[in-house]
Design a protein around this motif. Structure first.
Motif, PDB file in Angstrom:
ATOM      1  N   ASN A   5       0.813  -1.207   0.000  1.00 56.63           N
ATOM      2  CA  ASN A   5       0.000   0.000   0.000  1.00 56.63           C
ATOM      3  C   ASN A   5       0.857   1.272   0.000  1.00 56.63           C
ATOM      4  O   ASN A   5       1.510   1.571   0.991  1.00 56.63           O
ATOM      5  N   GLY A   6       0.873   1.959  -1.123  1.00 57.45           N
ATOM      6  CA  GLY A   6       1.620   3.223  -1.222  1.00 57.45           C
ATOM      7  C   GLY A   6       3.102   3.059  -0.917  1.00 57.45           C
ATOM      8  O   GLY A   6       3.742   3.952  -0.381  1.00 57.45           O
ATOM      9  N   LEU A   7       3.633   1.893  -1.289  1.00 55.39           N
ATOM     10  CA  LEU A   7       5.009   1.558  -0.911  1.00 55.39           C
ATOM     11  C   LEU A   7       6.040   2.289  -1.784  1.00 55.39           C
ATOM     12  O   LEU A   7       5.939   2.285  -3.009  1.00 55.39           O
ATOM     13  N   SER A   8       7.012   2.918  -1.124  1.00 52.78           N
ATOM     14  CA  SER A   8       8.098   3.600  -1.844  1.00 52.78           C
ATOM     15  C   SER A   8       9.430   3.296  -1.194  1.00 52.78           C
ATOM     16  O   SER A   8       9.519   3.083   0.018  1.00 52.78           O
ATOM     17  N   LYS A   9      10.473   3.259  -2.041  1.00 54.04           N
ATOM     18  CA  LYS A   9      11.846   3.156  -1.541  1.00 54.04           C
ATOM     19  C   LYS A   9      12.724   4.093  -2.352  1.00 54.04           C
ATOM     20  O   LYS A   9      12.788   3.975  -3.579  1.00 54.04           O
ATOM     21  N   ARG A  10      13.381   5.003  -1.658  1.00 54.20           N
ATOM     22  CA  ARG A  10      14.243   5.954  -2.338  1.00 54.20           C
ATOM     23  C   ARG A  10      15.700   5.652  -2.013  1.00 54.20           C
ATOM     24  O   ARG A  10      16.049   5.413  -0.862  1.00 54.20           O
ATOM     25  N   TYR A  11      16.530   5.602  -3.043  1.00 58.43           N
ATOM     26  CA  TYR A  11      17.989   5.521  -2.849  1.00 58.43           C
ATOM     27  C   TYR A  11      18.564   6.832  -3.359  1.00 58.43           C
ATOM     28  O   TYR A  11      18.551   7.072  -4.567  1.00 58.43           O
ATOM     29  N   THR A  54      10.774   3.637   2.433  1.00 59.61           N
ATOM     30  CA  THR A  54      10.858   5.077   2.667  1.00 59.61           C
ATOM     31  C   THR A  54       9.493   5.580   3.127  1.00 59.61           C
ATOM     32  O   THR A  54       9.390   6.411   4.019  1.00 59.61           O
ATOM     33  N   SER A  55       8.427   5.036   2.504  1.00 62.02           N
ATOM     34  CA  SER A  55       7.062   5.301   2.966  1.00 62.02           C
ATOM     35  C   SER A  55       6.159   4.175   2.487  1.00 62.02           C
ATOM     36  O   SER A  55       6.551   3.370   1.639  1.00 62.02           O
ATOM     37  N   GLY A  56       4.958   4.123   3.052  1.00 63.14           N
ATOM     38  CA  GLY A  56       4.005   3.083   2.684  1.00 63.14           C
ATOM     39  C   GLY A  56       4.181   1.826   3.509  1.00 63.14           C
ATOM     40  O   GLY A  56       5.059   1.761   4.375  1.00 63.14           O
ATOM     41  N   THR A  57       3.331   0.841   3.222  1.00 60.28           N
ATOM     42  CA  THR A  57       3.369  -0.398   4.008  1.00 60.28           C
ATOM     43  C   THR A  57       3.293  -1.634   3.111  1.00 60.28           C
ATOM     44  O   THR A  57       2.774  -1.587   2.000  1.00 60.28           O
ATOM     45  N   ALA A  58       3.820  -2.711   3.628  1.00 63.92           N
ATOM     46  CA  ALA A  58       3.656  -4.029   3.014  1.00 63.92           C
ATOM     47  C   ALA A  58       3.256  -4.970   4.134  1.00 63.92           C
ATOM     48  O   ALA A  58       3.957  -5.061   5.149  1.00 63.92           O
ATOM     49  N   THR A  59       2.125  -5.645   3.975  1.00 63.34           N
ATOM     50  CA  THR A  59       1.716  -6.592   5.007  1.00 63.34           C
ATOM     51  C   THR A  59       1.517  -7.983   4.415  1.00 63.34           C
ATOM     52  O   THR A  59       1.220  -8.141   3.233  1.00 63.34           O
ATOM     53  N   VAL A  60       1.729  -8.977   5.258  1.00 58.30           N
ATOM     54  CA  VAL A  60       1.506 -10.366   4.887  1.00 58.30           C
ATOM     55  C   VAL A  60       0.449 -10.907   5.847  1.00 58.30           C
ATOM     56  O   VAL A  60       0.657 -10.882   7.064  1.00 58.30           O
ATOM     57  N   ASP A  61      -0.677 -11.353   5.283  1.00 63.07           N
ATOM     58  CA  ASP A  61      -1.796 -11.823   6.089  1.00 63.07           C
ATOM     59  C   ASP A  61      -2.150 -10.810   7.181  1.00 63.07           C
ATOM     60  O   ASP A  61      -2.336 -11.167   8.342  1.00 63.07           O
TER      61      ASP A  61
END
Ligand code: ADP
Ligand code: ADP
Length: 218
Positions: A5-11, A54-61
């Motif tokens: 959900n709205g997952l971001s990763k900045r390098y 960096t922002s957002g979420t990742a969930t499993v079950d």
């Protein structure tokens, strides 16, 4: 189920993953399609809790995946086929992982058999072909019999017979009601492997639909 959900990763200045939202449901093989550098591995690593978003979420079950608590029993992943100590045997590698995850030795023999490495179990992984290392990575993912599985570019280095074998394996895992996410940079590969697709480019979502619908777009 995997929910991103709205997952971001900045390098630095670059977004490897940019405001990504998608769902992977149990019971079907979901393909994760995008060119090299699109952000597939980074996304999978964030789902596994190995990279911090960096922002957002990742969930499993329904929860962020916490390796230390549920570990290999909850999510199994093939991430990087080179990620094994070259001096260890396949059996030693799996036995060590099994021990730290409270998994019995019988299961180690079982997965070695399942991935076709039983006869190579005592050999040094340093001498393995890429295809054999992929099989060992797949064994690692299967070890804890987890309900959720992710495979990053699993067919790299496999021969045609191996490719047919992994496709069958993924379909069987999904048919058992598990959540299965498989990445590839090749649409031709996805057409023979997945039913649903999450397509990304430059870290952004391009499509989330059935393989047939995406193929029909041309
Ligand atoms: P894919 O798995 O789709 O090939 P990656 O997730 O590996 O894509 O990479 C996405 C982008 O993020 C690429 O531009 C890559 O160079 C960059 N990237 C990945 N990991 C790092 C890192 N640790 N530091 C800087 N850039 C990274
Ligand atoms: P570390 O102690 O290096 O943080 P672990 O000992 O927990 O990591 O994990 C050992 C290896 O297993 C690492 O290479 C890691 O990438 C891999 N790994 C961690 N979690 C999983 C998982 N759920 N499925 C497959 N491999 C994993």
């Amino acid at each position: 189920m995997i929910e991103v959900n709205g997952l971001s990763k900045r390098y630095g200045d670059v977004f490897a993953v940019n405001d990504l939202t998608f769902t992977v449901r149990p019971g079907t093989v979901t393909g994760f399609l995008g060119p090299n550098g699109a952000g597939k591995s980074t996304t999978m690593r964030m789902i596994l809790g190995l990279n911090r978003p960096t922002s957002g979420t990742a969930t499993v079950d329904g929860r962020p995946f916490v390796r230390r608590r549920a570990g290999l029993h909850h999510v199994g992943a093939l991430l990087d086929a080179g990620d094994v100590h070259p001096g260890h045997s396949a059996a030693a590698h799996l036995t060590a992982l099994a021990r730290t995850n409270g998994i019995g030795r019988r299961r180690v023999r079982e997965v070695l058999e399942e991935v076709g490495l039983a006869s190579a179990a005592r050999r040094r992984v340093g001498g393995f072909s890429l295809g054999m290392r992929q099989r060992l990575g797949i064994a690692t993912a299967l070890l804890g019999n987890p309900p959720v599985l992710m495979f990053d570019e699993p067919v790299n280095g496999l021969d045609p017979e191996g490719v047919r074998w992994v496709r069958r394996l993924f379909r069987n895992l999904a048919a058992e009601g598990r959540t299965v996410l498989v990445s590839s940079h090749l649409m031709s590969e996805m057409e023979n492997t997945a039913e649903r697709l999450v397509v990304i480019g430059r870290g952004e979502l391009i499509a989330e639909e059935s393989v047939a619908a995406f193929a029909a777009r041309g």
